[in-house]
Design a protein around this motif. Structure first.
Motif, mmCIF file in Angstrom:
data_model
loop_
_atom_site.group_PDB
_atom_site.id
_atom_site.type_symbol
_atom_site.label_atom_id
_atom_site.label_comp_id
_atom_site.label_asym_id
_atom_site.label_seq_id
_atom_site.Cartn_x
_atom_site.Cartn_y
_atom_site.Cartn_z
ATOM 1 N N HIS A 115 -0.277 3.174 -3.093
ATOM 2 C CA HIS A 115 -1.374 3.350 -3.097
ATOM 3 C C HIS A 115 -2.248 2.956 -4.265
ATOM 4 O O HIS A 115 -3.163 3.438 -5.043
ATOM 5 N N ASP B 224 -1.387 10.665 0.842
ATOM 6 C CA ASP B 224 -2.525 10.528 -0.253
ATOM 7 C C ASP B 224 -2.651 11.999 -0.732
ATOM 8 O O ASP B 224 -3.078 13.148 0.133
ATOM 9 N N HIS C 131 0.784 -1.303 0.172
ATOM 10 C CA HIS C 131 -0.166 -0.011 0.202
ATOM 11 C C HIS C 131 0.915 1.274 0.030
ATOM 12 O O HIS C 131 1.410 1.312 -0.846
ATOM 13 N N HIS D 44 -1.367 11.013 6.981
ATOM 14 C CA HIS D 44 -2.543 11.794 7.618
ATOM 15 C C HIS D 44 -2.985 10.582 8.455
ATOM 16 O O HIS D 44 -2.471 9.465 8.849
ATOM 17 N N ASP E 188 -5.645 3.253 6.347
ATOM 18 C CA ASP E 188 -5.213 2.485 5.568
ATOM 19 C C ASP E 188 -3.509 3.252 5.370
ATOM 20 O O ASP E 188 -2.710 3.040 4.894
ATOM 21 N N HIS E 189 -3.226 4.370 6.431
ATOM 22 C CA HIS E 189 -1.827 4.573 6.896
ATOM 23 C C HIS E 189 -1.389 4.432 8.239
ATOM 24 O O HIS E 189 -0.303 4.853 8.332
HETATM 25 MN MN MN Z 1 -5.170 6.155 1.608
#
Ligand code: MN
Ligand code: NI
Length: 226
Positions: free
Chosen positions: A190, A140, A8, A49, A53-54
């Motif tokens: 990503h 992102d 990711h 951020h 998913d981070h």
């Molecule tokens: Mn993301």
């Protein structure tokens, strides 16, 4: 400088004898199931951020290896309230010297909230200088004209850009971003982790090639030296 892809938007960068971990999302990521999380012991944890998913594995690393957390003020405060006091809060435009080099926190065009709904400040990216090299981790973001500024003040050796479309810029905009930041070597991130962001690898590589750029799609678990 060694860059290892952990799936990711998660990367481990080893530089000046330190390990920097970016945006850990490993244990929930089916594509990263072969990564041995226990073996990853970062000295620094950088969060772009607050989205799940981070930051999914952020607490695990903060507990197990006690890295210095580098993020915006709101995210560092959030983990500070959860007893992880070792953090360095930043905001846009700030450049800070650490023992491995410098980090500048730069704008991203996106949204940001922590998984429990806590306000996470504004989303960002990082420009890192270390060992005489420079790279940009965009986080992102959509394509933004502000990226031109990075191209003007930095001499980037490589950049890590999101290319999966839907939630961030897609390949065509990432090609323009690579022109704005004046960087030839782009590591894609990503993409492919969810159905919304699946991409055609060959088509993506060709799009960059046609613009005189190189798109590197790293295999999860593999490393590259710069
Ligand atoms: Mn993301
Ligand atoms: Ni996000």
């Amino acid at each position: 400088m060694n860059v290892r892809y952990l799936g990711h938007s998660c990367f481990e960068v080893e530089t000046s004898g330190k390990k920097l971990l970016f945006d850990p999302y490993i244990t929930p990521n089916e594509l990263a199931k072969d990564i041995l999380v226990e073996d990853i012991k970062p000295d620094y944890l950088l969060l772009s951020h607050g989205h799940q998913d981070h930051v999914a594995d952020a607490e695990r690393f903060l507990e197990k290896s006690d890295p210095l957390l580098i993020s915006n003020y709101e995210i560092v405060s959030y983990f500070g309230h959860k007893k992880h006091k070792k953090g360095h809060p930043m905001n846009f435009g700030g450049r800070v010297k650490f023992d491995f080099g410098t980090v500048k926190y730069v704008q991203a065009v996106h949204s940001s909230v922590l998984p429990d709904g806590t306000y996470a400040g504004n989303p960002g990216g990082f420009v890192v200088n270390s060992e005489g090299k420079s790279f940009y981790f965009a986080g992102d973001t959509a394509l933004t004209y502000d990226m031109k500024l990075i191209g003007e003040y930095e001499n980037l050796d490589f950049a890590i850009l999101p290319i999966g479309d839907n939630f961030t810029m897609g390949v065509d905009d990432a090609v323009i971003a690579s022109q704005f930041i004046q960087c030839k070597k782009i590591i894609g991130c990503h993409y492919d982790s969810f159905p919304y962001i699946e991409i055609d690898h060959q088509k993506a590589k060709r799009a960059f090639e046609n613009a005189g750029k190189e798109l590197i799609l790293m295999e999860i678990g593999k490393s590259l030296s710069f």
